[in-house]
Write a protein that holds these residues in place. Structure first.
Motif, mmCIF file in Angstrom:
data_model
loop_
_atom_site.group_PDB
_atom_site.id
_atom_site.type_symbol
_atom_site.label_atom_id
_atom_site.label_comp_id
_atom_site.label_asym_id
_atom_site.label_seq_id
_atom_site.Cartn_x
_atom_site.Cartn_y
_atom_site.Cartn_z
ATOM 1 N N LYS A 165 12.422 19.330 -13.930
ATOM 2 C CA LYS A 165 12.367 20.125 -12.706
ATOM 3 C C LYS A 165 12.159 19.218 -11.482
ATOM 4 C CE LYS A 165 10.539 24.286 -10.636
ATOM 5 N NZ LYS A 165 9.844 25.556 -10.817
ATOM 6 N N ARG A 166 11.204 18.315 -11.611
ATOM 7 C CA ARG A 166 10.892 17.433 -10.480
ATOM 8 C C ARG A 166 12.099 16.567 -10.106
ATOM 9 N NH1 ARG A 166 6.835 15.067 -12.710
ATOM 10 N NH2 ARG A 166 8.067 13.245 -13.312
ATOM 11 N N GLU A 167 12.697 15.963 -11.130
ATOM 12 C CA GLU A 167 13.843 15.069 -10.856
ATOM 13 C C GLU A 167 15.050 15.844 -10.318
ATOM 14 O OE1 GLU A 167 14.509 11.517 -12.874
ATOM 15 O OE2 GLU A 167 12.518 11.297 -11.972
ATOM 16 N N SER A 168 15.229 17.059 -10.807
ATOM 17 C CA SER A 168 16.370 17.861 -10.339
ATOM 18 C C SER A 168 16.193 18.233 -8.872
ATOM 19 C CB SER A 168 16.511 19.140 -11.173
ATOM 20 O OG SER A 168 16.762 18.829 -12.518
ATOM 21 N N LEU A 169 14.977 18.611 -8.502
ATOM 22 C CA LEU A 169 14.716 18.967 -7.107
ATOM 23 C C LEU A 169 14.914 17.748 -6.213
ATOM 24 C CD1 LEU A 169 11.599 21.316 -7.563
ATOM 25 C CD2 LEU A 169 13.917 22.011 -6.935
ATOM 26 N N GLU A 170 14.452 16.613 -6.704
ATOM 27 C CA GLU A 170 14.644 15.370 -5.929
ATOM 28 C C GLU A 170 16.122 15.042 -5.766
ATOM 29 O OE1 GLU A 170 12.245 12.272 -7.688
ATOM 30 O OE2 GLU A 170 10.400 13.306 -7.090
ATOM 31 N N ALA A 171 16.914 15.404 -6.783
ATOM 32 C CA ALA A 171 18.355 15.117 -6.722
ATOM 33 C C ALA A 171 19.113 16.160 -5.893
ATOM 34 C CB ALA A 171 18.927 15.067 -8.138
ATOM 35 N N GLY A 172 18.390 17.162 -5.382
ATOM 36 C CA GLY A 172 19.043 18.121 -4.494
ATOM 37 C C GLY A 172 19.211 19.525 -5.040
ATOM 38 N N SER B 219 22.591 24.461 -7.813
ATOM 39 C CA SER B 219 22.975 23.477 -6.795
ATOM 40 C C SER B 219 24.055 24.069 -5.909
ATOM 41 C CB SER B 219 23.548 22.209 -7.429
ATOM 42 O OG SER B 219 22.661 21.661 -8.363
ATOM 43 N N GLU B 220 24.110 23.580 -4.685
ATOM 44 C CA GLU B 220 25.176 24.033 -3.791
ATOM 45 C C GLU B 220 26.489 23.306 -4.069
ATOM 46 O OE1 GLU B 220 22.798 23.726 0.027
ATOM 47 O OE2 GLU B 220 23.913 25.583 0.370
ATOM 48 N N GLU B 221 26.388 22.060 -4.547
ATOM 49 C CA GLU B 221 27.590 21.244 -4.724
ATOM 50 C C GLU B 221 27.792 20.893 -6.193
ATOM 51 O OE1 GLU B 221 29.447 20.632 -2.161
ATOM 52 O OE2 GLU B 221 28.028 21.279 -0.601
ATOM 53 N N GLU B 222 29.051 20.797 -6.590
ATOM 54 C CA GLU B 222 29.374 20.413 -7.967
ATOM 55 C C GLU B 222 28.780 19.039 -8.291
ATOM 56 O OE1 GLU B 222 33.515 20.468 -9.011
ATOM 57 O OE2 GLU B 222 33.101 19.823 -11.081
ATOM 58 N N SER C 167 25.226 19.192 -9.209
ATOM 59 C CA SER C 167 25.007 19.816 -10.522
ATOM 60 C C SER C 167 25.351 18.839 -11.648
ATOM 61 C CB SER C 167 25.795 21.118 -10.642
ATOM 62 O OG SER C 167 27.172 20.856 -10.712
ATOM 63 N N ARG C 168 26.298 17.955 -11.394
ATOM 64 C CA ARG C 168 26.653 16.963 -12.426
ATOM 65 C C ARG C 168 25.599 15.842 -12.493
ATOM 66 N NH1 ARG C 168 30.777 18.777 -15.000
ATOM 67 N NH2 ARG C 168 32.218 20.118 -13.866
ATOM 68 N N THR C 169 25.055 15.492 -11.353
ATOM 69 C CA THR C 169 23.945 14.528 -11.354
ATOM 70 C C THR C 169 22.777 15.080 -12.158
ATOM 71 O OG1 THR C 169 24.589 13.830 -9.142
ATOM 72 C CG2 THR C 169 22.371 13.200 -9.851
ATOM 73 N N ILE C 170 22.498 16.360 -11.951
ATOM 74 C CA ILE C 170 21.392 17.007 -12.654
ATOM 75 C C ILE C 170 21.673 17.078 -14.150
ATOM 76 C CG2 ILE C 170 20.191 19.238 -12.904
ATOM 77 C CD1 ILE C 170 20.600 19.473 -9.778
ATOM 78 N N ALA C 171 22.940 17.294 -14.508
ATOM 79 C CA ALA C 171 23.308 17.280 -15.931
ATOM 80 C C ALA C 171 22.927 15.936 -16.546
ATOM 81 C CB ALA C 171 24.802 17.543 -16.091
ATOM 82 N N GLY C 172 23.173 14.867 -15.799
ATOM 83 C CA GLY C 172 22.813 13.523 -16.274
ATOM 84 C C GLY C 172 21.306 13.355 -16.419
ATOM 85 N N ILE C 173 20.565 13.882 -15.453
ATOM 86 C CA ILE C 173 19.098 13.817 -15.502
ATOM 87 C C ILE C 173 18.581 14.537 -16.745
ATOM 88 C CG2 ILE C 173 16.996 14.739 -14.391
ATOM 89 C CD1 ILE C 173 18.466 14.242 -11.668
ATOM 90 N N MET C 174 19.125 15.701 -17.002
ATOM 91 C CA MET C 174 18.689 16.501 -18.161
ATOM 92 C C MET C 174 19.009 15.781 -19.468
ATOM 93 S SD MET C 174 20.038 20.232 -16.871
ATOM 94 C CE MET C 174 19.043 21.315 -15.811
ATOM 95 N N LYS C 175 20.244 15.309 -19.544
ATOM 96 C CA LYS C 175 20.701 14.639 -20.764
ATOM 97 C C LYS C 175 19.820 13.429 -21.060
ATOM 98 C CE LYS C 175 23.784 14.481 -24.057
ATOM 99 N NZ LYS C 175 23.307 15.394 -25.085
ATOM 100 N N SER C 176 19.591 12.596 -20.049
ATOM 101 C CA SER C 176 18.830 11.376 -20.361
ATOM 102 C C SER C 176 17.352 11.661 -20.635
ATOM 103 C CB SER C 176 19.003 10.287 -19.297
ATOM 104 O OG SER C 176 19.123 10.815 -18.026
#
Lengths: 307, 307
Positions: free
Chosen positions: B242-249, B266-269, B272-281
């Motif tokens: 949650k924290r990292e996703s919010l930081e990523a926008g 997310s507002e932008e694709e 949302s893809r950056t956040i996918a990476g955060i979740m995965k890692s």
């Protein structure tokens, strides 16, 4: 601008299921306020309404708002305020909020439109603090924004203006005293999660109904399972008035703020006048004096009468 | 119509502060369902997904919905259903609701558009009852209506369709088990009134934000002070994600349904893809397998692929 004359409307806080977050402006009753900019940094308050409210600035709801504005802005000017209240103090129809919001908006106009609406709410809350001990914005916000407002947060001020549904409002003020502090104390500090879920379903439905001007949805969302069952005990004839009003075609309604006033929504003026009769005779029959108001939702809040 | 092929989407119940009342359809993942009308009053269920779900009609989520429809309508017809689930059972992404809603909508189409949407929700809830013991509609309703729905009441069915905001959704399903019954049991039955007030302010803000497509308001309303603090303990890496996703926008997000899936708006694709990476890692680093989905809010719900 040297002088401004304002019509400051009554407001209905809570709107049944929106305890502590929703508020709505109505057209009647409304206070009259006349404000003048003074060349000297002093505050003169005069009440022409005979309610015996204090006129000492530090003890007057409008006065403390203006004192705070003068202090923060280091003003060299002062203000003279003449207030004729038609919203009775203690009615639960936002009487103190009207004085506070009127003072903030009046100062804003006299000083050359210097505040945002959030800033006016911020300053006006000092008046509510004097009146009730709590810096709450549920009556102030609809007074300043008009229509129905959601107070998402009061510190920092975060107000969401919602639509003003095209509805009639009947409000009755029975002449009994319900102290805000008593009305607050009888509330339970703990509630059941299942009741809270029902409440937030109603709030969500109410907000959606307001935004879509969907009167039927507004009606079936005006249901409070947490506050009303407790507080309505303090209001004579509450159950009777609610039942008869719904039978007469009211969409719904409940306690205004912490009471003792009660309000009902109707789609038609005729229905709202029938309900006014129901309210009046309920109190007449028990020897309680009452004042009844019929008006529409006020979409614009405080009105500038003359400047 | 003799045959229909459906794409049945995943859904996210609760939407953070809307516990038990809000739900939203997303585009991915989605189940494939093929339904055929049979001349005989029997039900044949076949799963091609390898999840080992029961195919006996009375034990299958789609099966019980169809059994109930056949019983109520005294049908002489039956149904054959081939289900390929892509929404993993137990993900918290509305897997059982997809089977139930797909079965109800499929029967509706095959029988000549005979149901209202409320009726489809009504029948589909029998599937949820089999899956979780509770007749709840928070995942079924968005599956059938699309977008975001408010379940004002499930008995009688009262669904308020809200707007579908133009937002991206990233959802991650960590391969850990969170039983709905456990997730429900750890909730406190009593909550503080002051927390409930904060929650309903957020719900009111969220609904207003959804109706006005106000992304900033949606973001600052996605705050759950009651359920998330308790349930998130069951979900590894929740706070970190949650924290990292919010930081990523990310605008905001939280637990999907009762978990273990977690979602972020997310507002932008790209975000949302950056956040996918955060979740995965986050899960890769702790040796927990995970599935990540990036898609938009699904405004229309179940899609007819072929008929």
């Amino acid at each position: 601008m040297k002088k401004v004359t304002l019509k400051v409307p009554a407001t209905i806080a809570n709107l049944v299921c929106g305890f502590d977050i929703l508020g709505m402006a109505i057209n009647e009753p409304a206070d009259d306020m006349e404000m003048r900019l003074l060349e000297t940094p002093e505050i003169i308050i005069r009440h022409t309404d005979g309610f015996g409210l204090p006129e000492e600035p530090a003890e007057n709801v409008a006065g403390v708002v203006l004192l705070k504005i003068m202090e923060r802005l280091k003003l060299k000017h002062g203000f003279e305020v003449i207030i004729h209240k038609n919203i009775k103090p203690g009615s639960g129809l936002g009487s103190s909020a009207a004085s506070a919001a009127g003072a903030a908006l009046g100062a804003h106009l006299l000083l050359g439109n210097i505040f945002t609406r959030e800033e006016m709410v911020y300053y006006a809350m000092f008046g509510e603090e004097l009146a009730s001990g709590a810096r709450h914005a549920d009556n102030i916000a609809p007074c300043i924004y008009g229509g129905i407002t959601l107070v998402k947060s009061s510190e920092p001020v975060d107000i969401i203006p919602l639509n003003a549904p095209d509805l009639w409002v009947t409000a009755v003020h029975p002449q009994v005293e319900v102290k805000t502090s008593d009305a607050r104390e009888i509330l339970r500090k703990n509630i059941l999660l299942k009741d809270a879920i029902q409440q937030w379903g109603n709030i969500a439905g109410l907000v959606a109904g307001i935004q879509n001007n969907d009167h039927a949805l507004i009606g079936r969302s005006l249901n409070d399972v947490i506050i009303e069952p407790v507080r309505s005990i303090l209001i004579p004839k509450f159950d009777h008035i609610k039942r008869e009003s719904l039978e007469a075609g009211a969409l719904g309604g409940g306690i205004s703020g912490s009471g003792p006033s009660v309000f009902m929504f109707s789609e038609e003026e005729e229905t709202s006048r029938t309900i006014a009769g129901i309210m009046k005779s309920a109190y007449d029959s028990t020897g309680i004096e009452s004042l009844v108001y019929v008006s529409k939702v006020n979409p614009s809040g405080i009105r500038i009468v003359k400047d």
